[in-house]
Design an enzyme around this catalytic site. Structure first.
Site, PDB file in Angstrom:
ATOM      1  N   LEU A 155      42.890   4.140 108.585  1.00 59.15           N
ATOM      2  CA  LEU A 155      42.144   3.630 107.425  1.00 59.15           C
ATOM      3  C   LEU A 155      41.862   4.733 106.422  1.00 59.15           C
ATOM      4  O   LEU A 155      41.793   5.910 106.759  1.00 59.15           O
ATOM      5  CB  LEU A 155      40.859   2.919 107.854  1.00 59.15           C
ATOM      6  CG  LEU A 155      39.609   3.691 108.270  1.00 59.15           C
ATOM      7  CD1 LEU A 155      38.841   4.213 107.075  1.00 59.15           C
ATOM      8  CD2 LEU A 155      38.716   2.803 109.074  1.00 59.15           C
ATOM      9  N   HIS A 156      41.729   4.312 105.194  1.00 56.93           N
ATOM     10  CA  HIS A 156      41.450   5.245 104.095  1.00 56.93           C
ATOM     11  C   HIS A 156      40.793   4.455 102.967  1.00 56.93           C
ATOM     12  O   HIS A 156      41.183   3.346 102.674  1.00 56.93           O
ATOM     13  CB  HIS A 156      42.721   5.948 103.617  1.00 56.93           C
ATOM     14  CG  HIS A 156      43.885   5.042 103.391  1.00 56.93           C
ATOM     15  ND1 HIS A 156      44.629   4.507 104.428  1.00 56.93           N
ATOM     16  CD2 HIS A 156      44.437   4.559 102.269  1.00 56.93           C
ATOM     17  CE1 HIS A 156      45.585   3.731 103.940  1.00 56.93           C
ATOM     18  NE2 HIS A 156      45.489   3.744 102.617  1.00 56.93           N
TER      19      HIS A 156
END
Length: 181
Positions: free
Chosen positions: A139-140
């Site tokens: 995730l980012h």
């Protein structure tokens, strides 16, 4: 401008000028994309922390997360905040990662306002391939700076973004504007 008969193979003139962006082909072809969901499957967000800040386009490092420029930005200064740990779902972040990710998002916005006068932001995550995540395994959080009038004829009609600054120059500018915690 020469007629098409004078330019063999160029086709019929269509009254459009061309802005060639061959560097985008790497993104289109999926270069540097992980070949699997695990941390050892070529995840760039797992590789970047081992690089120098300049080579990895890292703007700032924390104990649980880091801020990095997007290699394929929507706008100049498009940053992402990533946990060091390879985790796909926001609900799976631990408390320290969640707190630092939120704090780095705020600091990224402050740095963008200071360095480039950003007037607004698009902030968010695409979790999972079906939600539009290009790298779903890690995730980012995206922080995309916006300015009045930045959606002009180029992206709307020409389907082209004009980025006025090299990524290394943007990284140096934002790293210098990054608020100390």
């Amino acid at each position: 401008m020469q007629e098409s008969s004078e330019r063999p193979g160029a086709g019929d003139p269509d009254n459009f000028e061309r802005l060639w962006t061959p560097h985008r082909m790497a993104y289109i072809k999926g270069e540097n994309k992980p070949h699997g969901p695990g941390p050892g499957d070529g995840c760039p967000f797992c590789t970047i922390p081992g690089m120098s800040d300049a080579d990895g386009l890292v703007v700032a490092r924390g104990s649980a997360v880091f801020a990095v420029l997007n290699l394929y930005p929507y706008n100049s200064g498009h940053m992402m905040v990533c946990p060091y740990r390879h985790v796909a779902d926001y609900a799976d972040l631990d408390e320290a990662e969640t707190v630092e990710l939120a704090g780095f998002t705020k600091r990224a916005m402050a740095a963008l306002r200071k360095a480039s006068g950003a007037q607004g932001f698009n902030v968010g995550m695409n979790l999972g391939h079906v939600a539009g995540a290009g790298i779903a395994g890690h995730l980012h959080q995206h922080i995309v700076p916006r300015w009045g009038g930045d959606t002009n004829f180029m992206p709307v009609v020409g389907r082209t973004k004009v980025l006025p600054q090299l990524l290394q120059d943007t990284r140096a500018l934002l790293a210098g504007a990054w608020p100390q915690g």
